[in-house]
Design a protein around this motif. Structure first.
Motif, PDB file in Angstrom:
ATOM      1  N   ASP A  42       0.896  -1.182  -0.126  1.00 44.38           N
ATOM      2  CA  ASP A  42      -0.161  -0.138  -0.078  1.00 44.38           C
ATOM      3  C   ASP A  42       1.117   1.202  -0.135  1.00 44.38           C
ATOM      4  OD1 ASP A  42      -2.018   1.814   0.224  1.00 44.38           O
ATOM      5  OD2 ASP A  42      -2.934   0.903   1.898  1.00 44.38           O
ATOM      6  N   ASN A  43       0.292   2.194  -0.428  1.00 46.93           N
ATOM      7  CA  ASN A  43       1.288   3.412  -0.558  1.00 46.93           C
ATOM      8  C   ASN A  43       1.261   4.100   1.016  1.00 46.93           C
ATOM      9  OD1 ASN A  43       1.960   3.483  -3.173  1.00 46.93           O
ATOM     10  ND2 ASN A  43      -0.036   4.491  -3.840  1.00 46.93           N
ATOM     11  N   GLN A  44       0.321   3.789   1.999  1.00 48.71           N
ATOM     12  CA  GLN A  44       0.377   4.133   3.241  1.00 48.71           C
ATOM     13  C   GLN A  44       1.285   3.584   3.967  1.00 48.71           C
ATOM     14  OE1 GLN A  44      -1.229   6.876   4.449  1.00 48.71           O
ATOM     15  NE2 GLN A  44      -1.999   7.107   2.246  1.00 48.71           N
ATOM     16  N   VAL A  45       2.098   4.059   4.868  1.00 50.70           N
ATOM     17  CA  VAL A  45       3.153   3.297   5.717  1.00 50.70           C
ATOM     18  C   VAL A  45       2.705   3.345   7.220  1.00 50.70           C
ATOM     19  CG1 VAL A  45       5.437   3.295   6.501  1.00 50.70           C
ATOM     20  CG2 VAL A  45       4.821   3.518   4.167  1.00 50.70           C
ATOM     21  N   LYS A  46       2.092   4.671   7.706  1.00 51.15           N
ATOM     22  CA  LYS A  46       1.904   4.757   9.119  1.00 51.15           C
ATOM     23  C   LYS A  46       0.979   3.951   9.687  1.00 51.15           C
ATOM     24  CE  LYS A  46       0.485   8.234  12.498  1.00 51.15           C
ATOM     25  NZ  LYS A  46       0.080   9.624  12.709  1.00 51.15           N
ATOM     26  N   LYS A  80       9.869   9.918   3.002  1.00 53.01           N
ATOM     27  CA  LYS A  80       8.317   9.775   3.577  1.00 53.01           C
ATOM     28  C   LYS A  80       8.255   8.566   4.395  1.00 53.01           C
ATOM     29  CE  LYS A  80       4.074   8.500   1.281  1.00 53.01           C
ATOM     30  NZ  LYS A  80       3.185   9.357   2.104  1.00 53.01           N
ATOM     31  N   VAL A  81       8.763   7.375   4.173  1.00 53.95           N
ATOM     32  CA  VAL A  81       8.956   6.192   4.837  1.00 53.95           C
ATOM     33  C   VAL A  81       9.101   6.384   6.348  1.00 53.95           C
ATOM     34  CG1 VAL A  81       9.719   3.758   5.112  1.00 53.95           C
ATOM     35  CG2 VAL A  81       8.787   4.569   2.952  1.00 53.95           C
ATOM     36  N   ALA A  82      10.462   7.369   6.261  1.00 48.92           N
ATOM     37  CA  ALA A  82      11.220   7.419   7.658  1.00 48.92           C
ATOM     38  C   ALA A  82      10.035   8.220   8.648  1.00 48.92           C
ATOM     39  CB  ALA A  82      12.573   8.002   7.542  1.00 48.92           C
ATOM     40  N   ASP A  87       6.481   8.343  13.111  1.00 42.97           N
ATOM     41  CA  ASP A  87       5.154   8.666  13.378  1.00 42.97           C
ATOM     42  C   ASP A  87       4.435   7.580  14.198  1.00 42.97           C
ATOM     43  OD1 ASP A  87       5.520  11.455  12.806  1.00 42.97           O
ATOM     44  OD2 ASP A  87       4.444  11.124  10.862  1.00 42.97           O
ATOM     45  N   ALA A  88       4.299   6.539  13.400  1.00 45.58           N
ATOM     46  CA  ALA A  88       3.603   5.339  14.098  1.00 45.58           C
ATOM     47  C   ALA A  88       4.167   4.883  15.290  1.00 45.58           C
ATOM     48  CB  ALA A  88       3.682   4.158  13.125  1.00 45.58           C
ATOM     49  N   ILE A  89       5.615   4.824  15.406  1.00 46.99           N
ATOM     50  CA  ILE A  89       6.343   4.274  16.663  1.00 46.99           C
ATOM     51  C   ILE A  89       6.125   5.420  17.742  1.00 46.99           C
ATOM     52  CG2 ILE A  89       8.480   3.825  17.524  1.00 46.99           C
ATOM     53  CD1 ILE A  89       9.291   2.541  14.771  1.00 46.99           C
ATOM     54  N   VAL A  90       6.238   6.471  17.654  1.00 46.82           N
ATOM     55  CA  VAL A  90       6.199   7.460  18.450  1.00 46.82           C
ATOM     56  C   VAL A  90       4.678   7.418  19.277  1.00 46.82           C
ATOM     57  CG1 VAL A  90       6.167   9.963  18.997  1.00 46.82           C
ATOM     58  CG2 VAL A  90       7.643   9.250  17.541  1.00 46.82           C
ATOM     59  N   GLU A  91       3.649   7.354  18.428  1.00 45.29           N
ATOM     60  CA  GLU A  91       2.321   7.476  18.889  1.00 45.29           C
ATOM     61  C   GLU A  91       2.135   6.374  19.720  1.00 45.29           C
ATOM     62  OE1 GLU A  91      -0.382   7.683  15.725  1.00 45.29           O
ATOM     63  OE2 GLU A  91       0.227   9.754  15.341  1.00 45.29           O
ATOM     64  N   ARG A 115      20.473   8.242   6.169  1.00 46.87           N
ATOM     65  CA  ARG A 115      20.526   9.993   6.327  1.00 46.87           C
ATOM     66  C   ARG A 115      18.950  10.163   6.548  1.00 46.87           C
ATOM     67  NH1 ARG A 115      22.892  14.667   6.444  1.00 46.87           N
ATOM     68  NH2 ARG A 115      25.173  13.664   6.274  1.00 46.87           N
ATOM     69  N   ASP A 116      18.149   9.811   5.652  1.00 46.78           N
ATOM     70  CA  ASP A 116      16.926  10.131   5.760  1.00 46.78           C
ATOM     71  C   ASP A 116      16.231   9.883   7.246  1.00 46.78           C
ATOM     72  OD1 ASP A 116      16.323  11.220   3.582  1.00 46.78           O
ATOM     73  OD2 ASP A 116      16.367   9.355   2.308  1.00 46.78           O
ATOM     74  N   PHE A 117      16.439   8.620   7.541  1.00 45.26           N
ATOM     75  CA  PHE A 117      16.086   8.067   9.026  1.00 45.26           C
ATOM     76  C   PHE A 117      16.549   8.812   9.984  1.00 45.26           C
ATOM     77  CE2 PHE A 117      14.138   4.700   6.791  1.00 45.26           C
ATOM     78  CZ  PHE A 117      13.150   4.067   7.292  1.00 45.26           C
ATOM     79  N   TYR A 118      17.957   9.337  10.091  1.00 49.17           N
ATOM     80  CA  TYR A 118      18.447  10.061  10.978  1.00 49.17           C
ATOM     81  C   TYR A 118      17.901  11.668  11.006  1.00 49.17           C
ATOM     82  CZ  TYR A 118      22.194  12.779  13.163  1.00 49.17           C
ATOM     83  OH  TYR A 118      22.960  13.684  13.924  1.00 49.17           O
ATOM     84  N   GLU A 119      17.711  12.163   9.976  1.00 49.52           N
ATOM     85  CA  GLU A 119      17.201  13.424   9.715  1.00 49.52           C
ATOM     86  C   GLU A 119      16.113  13.474  10.346  1.00 49.52           C
ATOM     87  OE1 GLU A 119      18.837  16.306   9.112  1.00 49.52           O
ATOM     88  OE2 GLU A 119      20.674  15.116   8.500  1.00 49.52           O
ATOM     89  N   SER A 120      15.033  12.342  10.107  1.00 51.33           N
ATOM     90  CA  SER A 120      13.711  12.371  10.400  1.00 51.33           C
ATOM     91  C   SER A 120      13.646  12.348  12.196  1.00 51.33           C
ATOM     92  CB  SER A 120      12.782  11.228  10.118  1.00 51.33           C
ATOM     93  OG  SER A 120      11.703  11.062  10.586  1.00 51.33           O
ATOM     94  N   MET A 121      14.645  11.550  12.841  1.00 51.17           N
ATOM     95  CA  MET A 121      14.675  11.242  14.207  1.00 51.17           C
ATOM     96  C   MET A 121      15.481  12.900  14.803  1.00 51.17           C
ATOM     97  SD  MET A 121      16.537   7.630  14.870  1.00 51.17           S
ATOM     98  CE  MET A 121      16.789   8.056  16.576  1.00 51.17           C
ATOM     99  N   LYS A 122      16.087  13.461  14.110  1.00 50.31           N
ATOM    100  CA  LYS A 122      16.853  14.723  14.689  1.00 50.31           C
ATOM    101  C   LYS A 122      15.496  15.802  14.483  1.00 50.31           C
ATOM    102  CE  LYS A 122      20.067  16.308  15.149  1.00 50.31           C
ATOM    103  NZ  LYS A 122      21.065  16.713  16.387  1.00 50.31           N
ATOM    104  N   LYS A 123      14.668  15.737  13.661  1.00 45.12           N
ATOM    105  CA  LYS A 123      13.551  16.772  13.473  1.00 45.12           C
ATOM    106  C   LYS A 123      12.690  16.580  14.745  1.00 45.12           C
ATOM    107  CE  LYS A 123      10.910  15.914  10.041  1.00 45.12           C
ATOM    108  NZ  LYS A 123      10.374  15.820   8.735  1.00 45.12           N
ATOM    109  N   ARG A 124      12.242  15.247  15.133  1.00 47.68           N
ATOM    110  CA  ARG A 124      11.716  15.161  16.285  1.00 47.68           C
ATOM    111  C   ARG A 124      12.388  15.513  17.562  1.00 47.68           C
ATOM    112  NH1 ARG A 124      10.012  12.172  12.411  1.00 47.68           N
ATOM    113  NH2 ARG A 124       7.750  11.302  12.214  1.00 47.68           N
ATOM    114  N   GLU A 125      13.501  15.401  17.424  1.00 43.18           N
ATOM    115  CA  GLU A 125      14.376  15.766  18.658  1.00 43.18           C
ATOM    116  C   GLU A 125      14.261  17.343  18.866  1.00 43.18           C
ATOM    117  OE1 GLU A 125      18.942  15.119  20.528  1.00 43.18           O
ATOM    118  OE2 GLU A 125      18.607  15.067  18.550  1.00 43.18           O
TER     119      GLU A 125
END
Length: 347
Positions: A42-46, A80-82, A87-91, A115-125
């Motif tokens: 599916d195109n939805q991941v969360k 997008k996947v990151a 988002d799903a893991i945080v909730e 890098r994309d997963f790292y940047e996604s984590m940094k954004k949340r940090e």
């Protein structure tokens, strides 16, 4: 599916018509896990990630490992996947009802996705910085990738010791009025040359003896007073004194902060990569010894860039690594065998 074996393929065919909630569950087959949860593309991941997490909690599973869902045939970008997976893991992690699922892994074999997963984590940090470390969901993820932070001593504000050479003005004049005018003029000149600058940054909290020694040296050489305010959030460094010296010292402090952030980012990247690939060298007792994590990252990046050689340090000696033969040679011609091991997602 090939790695899981034919029995898993038969189970998938058997349960295909009984799919509920967008997934089916089979045995682990030949893989090093007890169960495999198969998601429908599916195109939805969360949403599917959330469903799997709640399924694991309901089934009282202790751990689950995800691939980067959707980056294969679905063609979704890793950025997008990151975002959607985290988002799903945080909730899920914020729910107080979670009791059984203790470990959530995202296994990334393609280093370019890191890098994309790292940047996604940094954004949340950054958005999570207003919360305490113990209450933050990010601390859960940090504890897996980086280990738990040791409790630090109570923060203190520090004023670096400075010896001030006093200057005495003796003003003589024809009248008290003219003496007072001269005193006022001198005070105005001094105040015009005074300047204060405050630098706020979380990285100041990580200043150690090395940075303090540099600050003390700057304060000694320049006409400034430096105060370190660690009790504030974010911590601050207040620099006051002659304007040109304040500007000079402020620039040096910014350079120190930038260097600390760069080092921390490199260490974070090295930690993430170490969870995927481990480089080792053959030790004296015929067992393989892992490289430190920064060297591990340098070796992996050199291999990905298809470089033929890389210079490294092993037990304080220089070695030249042949990345094709996985052999390291020192200055005397002695050779060490190297090993590159991909971490198994099932372990």
């Amino acid at each position: 599916m090939d790695a899981a074996g034919s029995q898993v393929a038969k189970e998938c065919a058997q349960y295909a018509g009984q799919c509920q909630n967008g997934f089916i569950t089979t045995q682990g087959g030949n893989l090093l896990c007890s169960k495999i949860i198969h998601l429908i593309a599916d195109n939805q991941v969360k949403t599917p990630v959330s469903k799997v997490l709640h399924e694991c909690e309901q089934r009282m599973y202790k751990s689950v490992a995800f691939p980067a869902i959707g980056t294969g045939q679905a063609g979704l970008t890793s950025a997008k996947v990151a975002d959607e997976m985290l988002d799903a893991i945080v909730e899920f992690a914020r729910q107080k009802s979670v009791q059984h699922l203790q470990t959530i892994k995202i296994v990334i074999f393609q280093t370019n996705m890191l890098r994309d997963f790292y940047e996604s984590m940094k954004k949340r940090e950054d958005s999570d910085s207003s919360k305490t470390e113990s209450d933050s969901w990010l601390s859960m993820i940090k504890s897996f990738f980086w280990g738990k932070k040791q409790s630090s001593e109570k923060k203190k504000s520090v004023i670096l010791e400075k010896k001030v050479n006093l200057v005495t003005f003796q003003i003589c004049g024809e009248s008290q009025e003219k003496v007072d005018a001269a005193e006022s003029w001198i005070k105005d000149l001094i105040l015009k040359e005074q300047f204060e600058n405050t630098i706020s940054d979380e990285a100041i909290e990580n200043f150690d003896e090395t940075q303090f020694a540099i600050l003390e040296d700057l304060q000694r050489r320049k006409q400034v007073t430096i105060e370190i305010l660690n009790k504030l959030s974010p911590p601050q460094i207040k620099i006051s004194g002659i304007s040109r010296d304040v500007c000079f010292v402020s620039q040096k402090v910014q350079e120190m902060i930038k260097k600390i952030k760069s080092t921390e980012e490199e260490q974070s990247k090295a930690e993430l990569l170490f969870n995927l690939v481990e480089w080792r060298y053959l030790g004296s007792n015929d067992s393989f010894v892992p490289f430190d994590k920064l060297t591990n990252m340098q070796l992996e990046h050199a291999k990905m860039a298809k470089k033929p050689y890389l210079n490294v340090r092993i037990k304080n000696k220089n070695y030249k690594v042949d990345l094709n033969t996985l052999r390291a040679t020192d200055d005397q011609g002695k050779i060490k065998i190297l090993q590159r091991v991909k971490k198994d997602e099932g372990k």
